[in-house]
Scaffold this motif. Sequence first.
Motif, PDB file in Angstrom:
ATOM      1  N   ASN A 118       5.903  -2.297   9.309  1.00 44.96           N
ATOM      2  CA  ASN A 118       4.667  -2.786   9.934  1.00 44.96           C
ATOM      3  C   ASN A 118       4.318  -1.965  11.175  1.00 44.96           C
ATOM      4  O   ASN A 118       3.155  -1.619  11.403  1.00 44.96           O
ATOM      5  N   GLN A 119       5.345  -1.675  11.980  1.00 40.64           N
ATOM      6  CA  GLN A 119       5.105  -0.881  13.187  1.00 40.64           C
ATOM      7  C   GLN A 119       4.701   0.542  12.849  1.00 40.64           C
ATOM      8  O   GLN A 119       3.836   1.125  13.517  1.00 40.64           O
ATOM      9  N   MET A 120       5.289   1.113  11.804  1.00 37.40           N
ATOM     10  CA  MET A 120       4.915   2.464  11.393  1.00 37.40           C
ATOM     11  C   MET A 120       3.466   2.521  10.958  1.00 37.40           C
ATOM     12  O   MET A 120       2.742   3.480  11.289  1.00 37.40           O
ATOM     13  N   ASN A 121       3.024   1.520  10.220  1.00 45.13           N
ATOM     14  CA  ASN A 121       1.613   1.477   9.808  1.00 45.13           C
ATOM     15  C   ASN A 121       0.689   1.421  11.020  1.00 45.13           C
ATOM     16  O   ASN A 121      -0.355   2.084  11.057  1.00 45.13           O
ATOM     17  N   ILE A 136      -1.798  10.338   5.046  1.00 43.62           N
ATOM     18  CA  ILE A 136      -2.530   9.333   4.293  1.00 43.62           C
ATOM     19  C   ILE A 136      -3.038   8.261   5.261  1.00 43.62           C
ATOM     20  O   ILE A 136      -2.296   7.797   6.134  1.00 43.62           O
ATOM     21  N   LYS A 137      -4.275   7.874   5.113  1.00 41.74           N
ATOM     22  CA  LYS A 137      -4.810   6.821   5.964  1.00 41.74           C
ATOM     23  C   LYS A 137      -4.343   5.455   5.458  1.00 41.74           C
ATOM     24  O   LYS A 137      -4.348   5.203   4.273  1.00 41.74           O
ATOM     25  N   VAL A 138      -3.900   4.596   6.377  1.00 40.48           N
ATOM     26  CA  VAL A 138      -3.413   3.262   6.004  1.00 40.48           C
ATOM     27  C   VAL A 138      -4.347   2.195   6.561  1.00 40.48           C
ATOM     28  O   VAL A 138      -5.132   2.456   7.443  1.00 40.48           O
ATOM     29  N   LEU A 168       6.261   8.815   2.659  1.00 36.78           N
ATOM     30  CA  LEU A 168       5.287   7.923   2.026  1.00 36.78           C
ATOM     31  C   LEU A 168       3.930   7.967   2.715  1.00 36.78           C
ATOM     32  O   LEU A 168       2.926   7.563   2.128  1.00 36.78           O
ATOM     33  N   TRP A 169       3.906   8.427   3.948  1.00 35.86           N
ATOM     34  CA  TRP A 169       2.639   8.500   4.688  1.00 35.86           C
ATOM     35  C   TRP A 169       1.983   9.871   4.559  1.00 35.86           C
ATOM     36  O   TRP A 169       1.018  10.159   5.256  1.00 35.86           O
ATOM     37  N   THR A 178       0.826  -1.215   0.000  1.00 36.59           N
ATOM     38  CA  THR A 178       0.000   0.000   0.000  1.00 36.59           C
ATOM     39  C   THR A 178       0.860   1.265   0.000  1.00 36.59           C
ATOM     40  O   THR A 178       0.360   2.347  -0.314  1.00 36.59           O
ATOM     41  N   LEU A 179       2.127   1.130   0.351  1.00 37.35           N
ATOM     42  CA  LEU A 179       3.027   2.287   0.369  1.00 37.35           C
ATOM     43  C   LEU A 179       3.674   2.452  -1.004  1.00 37.35           C
ATOM     44  O   LEU A 179       4.604   1.731  -1.357  1.00 37.35           O
ATOM     45  N   LYS A 180       3.183   3.385  -1.787  1.00 33.98           N
ATOM     46  CA  LYS A 180       3.703   3.603  -3.133  1.00 33.98           C
ATOM     47  C   LYS A 180       5.126   4.157  -3.073  1.00 33.98           C
ATOM     48  O   LYS A 180       5.396   5.104  -2.345  1.00 33.98           O
TER      49      LYS A 180
END
Length: 249
Positions: A138-141, A247-249, A238-239, A82-84
Amino acid sequence: MSLFALSMTLIFVAFAIFISIWQKLGLEKDLFIGTVRSAIQLLLVGYVLQYVFQSDNPLIILFILLLMIAVATWNVFRRNKTLKGAAIRIGAALCMTEIITVGLLLVLRIIPFSSTYIIPISGMTIGNSMVVASLYLNQMNREITANHGEVETLLALGAGAKQAIHPLMKRATKSSMIPTIDGMKTVGLVQLPGMMTGMIIAGASPLEAVRYQILIVFAFASSAALTSIMLSMLTYRLWFTKQDSLIKV
């Protein structure tokens, strides 16, 4: 080890599959595929490395290292699709970590310029960096999801993108390095690492095996720190959108 003895190790896999069926975990297919793939991959790698170790061609060594980094990059990216634009940043972080770590080992003459040393040590450090990179993203998301409102508030108050997300980056960096740090604290007491065990089984002196294992442990600590820090610097944008909206993840 004879082929018969090697084939008997399938008992461990059969036992794992039996538990999966018994407890209805649904892992039988993954266990089977993983068993077949790991066996084929390791056998192929064994034949390739036998040739590489004999030739010591720098171009072949470079190709293998780039292949390792590419596979590690894809493995991390496929969990964070999902992270372009994440793939190139992950690859850059792994490349820089490899260059710095192995470069220092060669410049300081800790290891000789030989495929016998470079490829196995690089494989272990790249693998460790791959795990760290995956844990960090993963933790950042999770941090973004849990603290979305906090970051938006900081942005509304005039904070820049990096400033608003910095506390999350720190927590994700610490979290990604926990397995490496815990491994350093318990090595030799809870676990006898693979490299050390392999050398001892092959007939090397335990003290010689320990020296090389200490090298790997210290290299792991360095590569983990380098990977998480560089990845945090390369990926934080990227966020955010171009307008610095989260950006919502």
